[in-house]
Design an enzyme around this catalytic site. Structure first.
Site, PDB file in Angstrom:
ATOM      1  NE  ARG A 134      43.494 -31.606  -1.204  1.00 31.74           N
ATOM      2  CZ  ARG A 134      43.406 -31.157   0.037  1.00 31.74           C
ATOM      3  NH1 ARG A 134      44.338 -30.369   0.523  1.00 31.74           N
ATOM      4  NH2 ARG A 134      42.377 -31.493   0.797  1.00 31.74           N
ATOM      5  CE1 TYR A 152      28.841 -35.421 -16.645  1.00 35.67           C
ATOM      6  CE2 TYR A 152      29.391 -36.724 -14.699  1.00 35.67           C
ATOM      7  CZ  TYR A 152      28.493 -35.952 -15.412  1.00 35.67           C
ATOM      8  OH  TYR A 152      27.232 -35.705 -14.899  1.00 35.67           O
ATOM      9  CE  LYS A 181      54.996  -2.154  -2.126  1.00 31.76           C
ATOM     10  NZ  LYS A 181      54.900  -2.633  -3.520  1.00 31.76           N
ATOM     11  CG  HIS A 200      37.467 -18.698   5.753  1.00 32.95           C
ATOM     12  ND1 HIS A 200      38.777 -18.298   5.629  1.00 32.95           N
ATOM     13  CD2 HIS A 200      37.510 -20.051   5.851  1.00 32.95           C
ATOM     14  CE1 HIS A 200      39.574 -19.352   5.671  1.00 32.95           C
ATOM     15  NE2 HIS A 200      38.820 -20.431   5.790  1.00 32.95           N
ATOM     16  N   PRO A 211       0.837  -1.211   0.000  1.00 37.40           N
ATOM     17  CG  PRO A 211      -0.710  -1.551   1.708  1.00 37.40           C
ATOM     18  CD  PRO A 211       0.599  -2.043   1.203  1.00 37.40           C
ATOM     19  CB  SER A 242      27.925 -33.152   4.297  1.00 40.80           C
ATOM     20  OG  SER A 242      29.292 -33.341   4.526  1.00 40.80           O
ATOM     21  CG  ASP A 248      27.509 -27.116   3.148  1.00 40.83           C
ATOM     22  OD1 ASP A 248      28.622 -27.551   3.464  1.00 40.83           O
ATOM     23  OD2 ASP A 248      26.985 -26.124   3.685  1.00 40.83           O
ATOM     24  CB  ALA A 258      32.440 -32.477   4.508  1.00 42.74           C
TER      25      ALA A 258
END
Length: 1092
Positions: free
Chosen positions: A379, A364, A771, A751, A109, A260, A257, A262
Site C-alpha cells: 500500500r 480472528y 497492439k 467502476h 398465461p 456509507s 456500502d 465510502a
C-alpha cells in the site's frame, strides 16, 4: 455500479404499473412466482386464473435464450406445470460456462398466436442517446438483431414521436398493426426514460386483435437513480448473475456500502478458494484480479471486492472481519493467502483504515493460524508507513506470517510472491513517518525558488492555456488543447477545505506566484472568508453562496472543481456551464445517474467545455495545477516529482491507479508532464482520445501512457487514430480487466463502466487491437513499468528526450494537525477526560460501548454510575440512585427553586433561563445539604465521636447539623420519601453504619424538637456514603474524595431539574402572565424620617 439487471417479474411489474399508451396491454400483473417453498394450493387461491387457463413456465434468473435451452414450458395446465418443474426446480444446470441451480420460476398465461404476430423491440443507452431497435420477425429464432433490426437513435434531450417510429422502424409491419405498435413503442420509450432504464428488451412482443402481449422481457435499470425513482421502483431486489449464488455476506457489505459515503464492494466467486483479496480502489481491485488470473490462480480466486473513498476504521473493520470470517470456514490443504493490496491513495489515511483491518486480524488470529493463512500487504498514500508498521507489528504479536511492502515495490509484485512465482525479498527499511517534506529552515514566507520551470525537453517559454474557439450557435465548440497552466485560476464548489489546502500547498511547492484557488462556492454557509495557508503565511479565500457572485467577482477563473454530492452535481454543473469563462469542469462525485451525465456531456460539447469525471479524483499538471486531492499528500507529490514537469503524459479511468502511474512513471522516466483520471462511469465527461489527442498536440509531451479498462469501446478510437497517423507519439497502453473472460459468470467490477456487453469490449480484445494498431502493449500490468522504461530509453537514445539535471525539491511547511497525526510533535492537551469518548464508531461511557449500556439494561442509575463514578455499580446501587432522583424530583411550587423558575417562566423567559434561575437557589439552605450532611456525619463517625457528643459539639459551636430539620415534617408526621428510601437501604445495602449513626443523632434532636428529623437531603447524603464505602467498587480514599468534590449534591440538582422543567412547562401550558408580588404580602419597614 450503475446499470443493474432486474428480474423479468420486476421489469414487467414496472411496465404494467407505469406505461402510458393507447395500445391495449394484456395480461397485466398476471404472473405467479414459484420457488422450492411454494405451496401450490395457496398459489392457486391467490391466482385463480392458474386453474382456468393454459400456462407458460420459465426460470426467472437472468438466463438468456431460455427457449433455445429448453427452459420454457409452453401450453400447460397447472398440473402440467408441476410435472414440468419436477426435473428442473432446485436442479443444477449449465448455461454457457456458468453452472447454477434453477430455483426461481415465473408462471404466466399462455398466449396463442401466429408467428407473424411476433415482434422484437429493444432500447439501450449509449453516450450519444438511446437506440430503439425493432424487427418485424421476433421470437426464439430472431438471430442477429444488431445486423437485422431497424434502428432509431433518440438523442439526449430529444423526444420520440409515433411518426418517427412508423417511418424508421415499422416499414415491414402490416398497416393494421402500425398504429398499435407505434403507440406502444412510444409509451415504452417514455417508460424507459422516466424509470431510468439503461436496457429494455422484449422478445417476442406479440400483437393480436386483442392487443399487445409482453411475453419475454430482459431489463437493466440505473441503480444510482434510486433517490429519484424510489417512489416508483419501491424496494428493488437485484438478482445475481446465473451461476453465482446470492450470499448474505454480499448483502451485508452492500448494506454497509449504501449507508456509507465510502465504497465497499464484495462478490464471492469461489468460497472454497485459497486466494482471497482485500484491495483498496476500484481500478486496483481489477488489476490484482487480473494478475492472480494471469499467474494461474483463477480457479482458486475466492472473491472480488474493493474498499475505497476513505472508509472509517469501523467500516474497514466490518469489511475485513466479513472476509476473514468467510475465508476461515473451510480448510485448504495448501493453506490460504490473503492479499491486502492497493495503489497509492490520494486522500485516504492508510494508517487509519489499517487500524480496522488490524483489529479484525487480532479478533480472528486463532482461526487464521488454524487455516494456515499467509498475508501479503502492499500500500501507499497518506501515512502509509505507519500503516505498514502497524500491520507488521500485528504479524509479530499474533504469529501470523504478514509480509508488508510500500511504494518501493511494484503494486502487483505481492501476487507473484503469494502464488510462489517470485521470492519474498528481505523487506527494505521504510521511513518512520510520511514527512519527507521539511519545514522551511530559512523562516522566509516567500514562495521558494523554482527548481525547474519546464519539462526536460520543453522550451522554457510560458505555456498559456489556449481558450476554446467560439463557433456558431448550435454547433459543437472546439475545446481547449491546454487545460491548465501555471496561471490557471479555479473555483471550488463545496466546503472541501482539506482539498483546497492540498492545492495551495502544491501551488506553493511548484513556485506559483498566486494560489490556484480564487474562491469557493457553498450555498449553505457562503458569503464569508475561509482561512488557509500559503506556505507559512495565512491567507483568506472568499466563500460565496451563489455561483453568479463568484463568477462576477473572479472573471479570471476558467476552471471549476465540483465536490457537489451526487444529488446536486447535475444542477450545479449545468449552472456552471452558463458562464462562458469556464472551459474545464472536474466533477468528483460518484453515483450520478447516467441520464444526467449524458445531458452534462451534450451541454459541454455544445459550449466547448472539457469535463473531467464524474467519479474521478481529477488530474494533475506538474509544476502548474492540480485538481483537488489528485496526487495525494505532499510527500507523494515530492516522491513522484510532481512539483515539476516531465515528458510523459498519461490518461486513466481510475483515480487510485492514476497515482500509481505517477509513481511508476517517476521511477522509470523523467516524470509526468500531465495526467488525467477521466473517471470510472460508463459515460465519462471526456474520453481517452480527447486527452490523448491533446497530448499529441502538446510539444512538451514526448510519450503517452494509457491505462484502459474492460467495457466501452473508446480504446478502439486510439487504434484508429494511430493507424490514420493522427497519433505519432509512442503510446504505451494496457487495458485492465483481462480476468473477466476467465470467470464463468459475469462480474461487475468496482467502476460502473467496467463491464463488457459484447466481445469487443473485453480487455483482452482491446489489448490485442491496440497492439495490432502499433501501440506498445505489455503482456500484463506487472510488466507495464518495464515497457515504459524501454520506450523512454529509446526516446532518450534518439535525442527526442534530453533529461535535465535533477534539482532538490523545494521545502514546504507541514500542517500542525497532520504533523501530530504522524507523531512528529507533541503538545499538552487543553482538556482531559476519562468518562466519555465519542470519537469512534460508537459512543463509549467510561469504557462501556453505548450498545452494551442498553444490552445490560443498567438503566439511568447505571449510566450515572459510569459517567459520575467511572464504575459499573451493582444493581441495588443503580436502583438506589434512581429512587433518589425520583424522591428529589419536586417538592411543590412554594420552595425557592420552583418559585424562581415559575417567576422567570411567567416573565416570558425560555426554558434554559428559567431552569437556571431555579438551580441558582440551591445551596446549604435549600437542597444543597447532601454534601454538607455527608461530610459532617462522616467526620463525626470516623473520629469515634458518640452521637450525643456530636450534637453537643455542634450546639456549642453554634452550627446547624446539616440534613437535620424540616419546616413541615416531624417525628409525628414523617416524610414518606425518607421512609421509602430507608426501607430499601436496610433491605439491600451490605452495611449502613453511617445511616445508623445519623438515626441515633435523630433520636437525640427529635427529643428536643419533633421537627428536627433526618430529612431527605441528610438521609441521601449519609446513605450514599455507606453505598460508596461498602459496595466494593471504591477504595476508602476514593469514596471520601467523591464526597469532598461535591458529587452528592449532583443527585439533588439532577433530580430537582426534572421538577423545575415541569413547573416551567406547567406555567406555559396554563398561559400565566407576568408575576407581580402583591403589596399586602410585603411589610414595608422604612425608617421613620424617610416615611415622614
Amino acid at each position: 455500479m450503475s446499470a443493474k439487471a432486474i428480474s423479468e417479474q420486476t421489469g414487467k411489474e414496472f411496465l404494467y404499473k407505469h406505461i402510458c399508451t393507447s395500445a391495449a396491454v394484456q395480461n397485466r400483473f398476471r404472473y405467479a412466482n414459484v420457488t422450492a417453498e411454494t405451496d401450490f394450493a395457496r398459489l392457486a387461491q391467490e391466482h385463480p386464473w392458474l386453474l382456468t387457463e393454459r400456462l407458460v413456465v420459465k426460470p426467472d434468473q437472468l438466463i438468456k435464450r431460455r427457449g433455445k435451452l429448453g427452459l420454457v414450458g409452453v401450453n400447460l395446465d397447472l398440473g402440467g406445470v408441476r410435472e414440468w418443474l419436477k426435473p428442473r426446480l432446485m436442479k443444477e444446470t449449465t448455461v454457457g460456462k456458468a453452472k447454477g441451480v434453477l430455483k426461481n420460476f415465473l408462471i404466466e398465461p399462455f398466449v396463442p398466436h401466429k408467428q407473424e404476430e411476433e415482434f422484437y423491440v429493444c432500447i439501450y443507452a449509449t453516450r450519444e442517446g438511446d437506440y430503439v431497435l425493432f424487427h418485424h420477425e421476433g421470437g426464439v429464432d430472431v438471430g442477429d438483431v444488431d445486423a437485422k433490426a431497424k434502428k432509431l437513435l433518440i438523442g439526449v434531450d430529444e423526444k420520440i414521436s409515433e411518426d418517427s417510429v412508423k417511418k424508421e422502424l415499422l416499414t415491414h409491419v402490416p398497416n393494421d398493426k402500425k398504429a398499435v405498435l407505434a403507440s406502444f413503442v412510444v409509451g415504452l420509450f417514455n417508460l424507459y426514460e422516466d424509470l431510468f432504464f439503461t436496457y429494455l428488451e422484449i422478445n417476442p412482443l406479440v400483437v393480436t386483435k386483442d392487443g399487445v402481449y409482453v411475453l419475454d422481457m430482459a431489463a437493466k435499470i440505473d441503480a444510482t437513480a434510486d433517490y429519484i425513482c424510489k417512489a416508483k421502483w419501491g424496494n428493488v431486489e437485484f438478482p445475481p448473475p446465473f451461476g453465482r449464488e446470492a450470499y448474505p455476506e454480499e448483502a451485508y457489505i452492500a448494506d454497509l456500502d449504501a449507508k456509507s459515503g465510502a465504497s465497499l464492494k464484495l462478490t464471492l466467486l469461489n468460497p472454497q478458494g485459497r486466494i482471497w483479496t482485500m484491495v483498496a480502489g476500484g481500478g486496483a481491485s481489477v488489476v490484482y484480479s487480473d494478475t492472480i488470473c494471469d499467474l494461474g490462480g483463477v480457479n482458486e480466486l475466492a472473491n472480488y471486492g474493493e474498499y475505497s473513498g476513505a472508509p472509517s476504521e469501523q467500516q474497514t473493520y466490518d469489511y475485513a472481519k466479513t472476509i476473514l470470517s468467510l475465508m476461515t470456514r473451510e480448510k485448504h490443504p495448501d493453506g490460504k493467502v490473503l492479499i491486502i493490496g492497493g495503489s497509492i491513495a490520494n486522500f485516504t489515511n492508510v494508517a487509519a483504515t489499517f487500524k480496522g483491518i488490524v483489529r479484525a486480524i487480532r479478533d480472528y488470529q486463532v482461526p487464521l493460524k488454524e487455516h494456515e493463512v499467509t498475508i501479503f500487504v502492499r500500500r501507499g498514500g497518506p501515512n502509509y508507513q505507519e500503516g505498514l508498521r502497524v500491520m507488521g507489528e500485528v504479524g509479530k504479536t499474533t504469529g501470523i506470517p504478514i509480509h508488508v511492502f510500500g511504494t518501493e515495490t511494484h503494486m502487483t509484485a505481492i501476487v507473484g510472491m503469494a502464488l510462489g512465482h517470485r521470492p519474498i525479498p528481505n523487506q527494505p527499511p521504510v521511513a518512520a513517518h510520511t514527512a519527507n517534506f521539511l519545514l522551511n529552515s530559512s523562516g522566509s514566507t516567500s514562495t521558494p525558488a523554482s527548481s525547474r520551470t519546464a519539462s526536460f525537453s520543453e522550451n522554457k517559454a510560458r505555456v498559456q492555456s489556449s481558450p476554446a474557439k467560439k463557433a456558431k450557435t448550435g454547433a459543437p465548440v472546439a475545446k481547449a488543447t491546454t487545460l491548465f497552466s501555471k496561471h490557471t485560476k479555479s473555483i471550488v464548489w463545496g466546503m472541501q477545505t482539506r482539498a483546497v489546502q492540498g492545492m495551495l500547498d502544491f501551488d506553493y511547492v511548484c513556485s506559483r506566484d498566486e494560489p490556484s484557488v480564487a474562491a469557493m462556492v457553498y450555498p449553505f454557509t457562503g458569503d464569508h472568508k475561509q482561512k488557509f495557508y500559503w506556505g507559512h503565511k495565512e491567507i483568506l479565500i472568499p466563500v460565496y453562496k451563489n455561483m453568479s457572485d463568484a463568477m462576477k467577482k473572479h472573471p479570471d477563473v476558467d476552471v471549476l472543481i465540483s465536490f457537489a454530492s451526487l444529488r446536486s452535481a447535475f444542477d450545479s454543473t449545468m449552472e456552471t456551464m452558463q458562464y462562458p469563462q469556464i472551459h474545464t469542469i472536474a466533477i468528483i462525485a460518484e453515483g450520478i445517474p447516467e441520464a444526467h451525465t449524458r445531458k452534462i456531456i451534450k451541454a459541454a460539447d455544445e459550449k466547448g467545455v472539457t469535463i473531467i469525471g464524474p467519479a474521478t479524483v481529477g488530474g494533475i499538471k506538474p509544476g502548474c495545477f492540480k485538481i483537488g486531492n489528485t496526487g495525494g499528500m505532499l510527500d507523494n507529490i515530492l516522491a513522484s516529482k510532481l512539483y515539476r514537469p516531465g515528458s510523459v503524459a498519461y490518461v486513466s479511468r481510475s483515480g487510485g491507479m492514476s497515482n500509481e502511474l505517477n509513481n511508476i512513471i517517476s521511477r522509470t522516466t523523467d516524470g509526468v508532464f500531465e495526467g488525467v483520471a477521466i473517471g470510472g462511469d460508463r459515460y465519462p465527461g471526456s474520453v481517452f482520445t480527447d486527452h490523448v489527442l491533446r497530448y499529441q498536440d502538446t510539444p512538451g509531451v514526448k510519450m503517452i501512457v494509457v491505462l484502459g479498462e474492460i467495457g466501452g469501446s473508446e480504446e478502439y478510437k486510439i487504434c484508429q487514430a494511430i493507424k490514420q497517423g493522427r497519433i505519432t507519439k509512442p503510446v504505451v497502453c494496457w487495458c485492465i480487466g483481462t480476468c473477466a473472460t476467465m470467470f464463468s459468470s459475469e462480474v461487475q467490477f468496482g467502476h460502473a463502466g467496467a463491464c463488457a456487453n459484447q466481445a469487443s469490449e473485453t480487455a483482452v480484445a482491446k489489448n490485442a487491437a491496440l497492439k495490432e494498431a502499433g501501440a506498445f502493449v505489455p503482456k500484463s500490468f506487472d510488466e507495464l513499468g518495464d515497457l515504459i522504461i524501454s520506450v523512454y530509453d529509446d526516446l532518450v537514445a534518439k535525442g527526442v528526450i534530453q533529461p535535465a539535471a535533477e534539482m532538490p525539491p523545494p521545502t514546504v511547511p507541514m500542517d500542525y494537525s497532520w504533523a501530530r497525526e504522524l507523531g512528529l510533535i507533541r503538545k499538552p492537551a487543553s482538556f482531559m477526560t476519562s468518562i466519555c469518548d465519542e470519537r469512534g464508531q460508537e459512543l463509549i461511557y467510561a469504557g462501556m460501548p453505548i450498545t452494551e449500556v442498553f444490552k445490560s439494561e443498567i438503566g439511568l442509575g447505571g449510566t450515572l454510575g459510569l459517567l459520575w463514578f467511572q464504575r459499573r455499580l451493582p444493581r441495588y446501587a443503580c436502583q438506589f440512585i434512581e429512587m433518589c432522583l425520583m424522591v428529589t424530583a419536586d417538592h411543590g411550587p412554594a420552595v425557592s427553586g420552583a418559585h424562581n423558575t415559575i417567576v422567570c417562566a411567567r416573565a416570558g423567559k425560555d426554558l434554559i433561563s428559567s431552569l437556571t434561575s431555579g438551580l441558582l437557589t440551591i445551596g446549604d439552605r435549600f437542597g444543597g445539604a447532601l454534601d454538607a450532611a455527608a461530610k459532617q456525619f462522616s467526620k463525626a463517625f470516623d473520629s469515634g465521636m458518640l452521637p450525643m457528643e456530636f450534637v453537643n459539639k455542634m450546639k456549642k459551636e453554634g452550627k446547624l447539623i446539616m440534613g437535620i430539620g424540616h419546616r413541615v415534617k416531624s417525628i409525628n408526621n414523617p416524610d414518606m420519601r425518607v421512609q421509602i428510601l430507608k426501607d430499601f437501604v436496610k433491605q439491600n445495602f451490605p452495611s449502613t453504619q453511617l445511616l445508623d449513626y445519623a438515626l441515633d443523632v435523630e433520636k437525640i434532636t427529635t427529643s428536643k424538637k419533633p421537627n428536627l428529623i433526618l430529612n431527605v437531603d441528610g438521609f441521601i447524603g449519609v446513605a450514599f456514603v455507606d453505598l460508596l464505602r461498602t459496595c466494593d467498587g471504591f477504595t476508602r480514599d476514593e469514596a471520601d474524595e467523591f464526597v469532598e468534590i461535591g458529587a452528592l449534591n449532583g443527585i439533588f440538582v439532577l433530580g430537582r431539574s426534572m421538577g423545575f422543567i415541569g413547573h416551567y412547562l406547567d406555567q406555559k401550558r396554563l398561559k400565566q402572565g407576568l408575576y407581580r408580588h402583591p403589596w399586602d404580602d410585603i411589610s414595608y419597614v422604612l425608617p421613620e424620617h424617610m416615611s415622614m
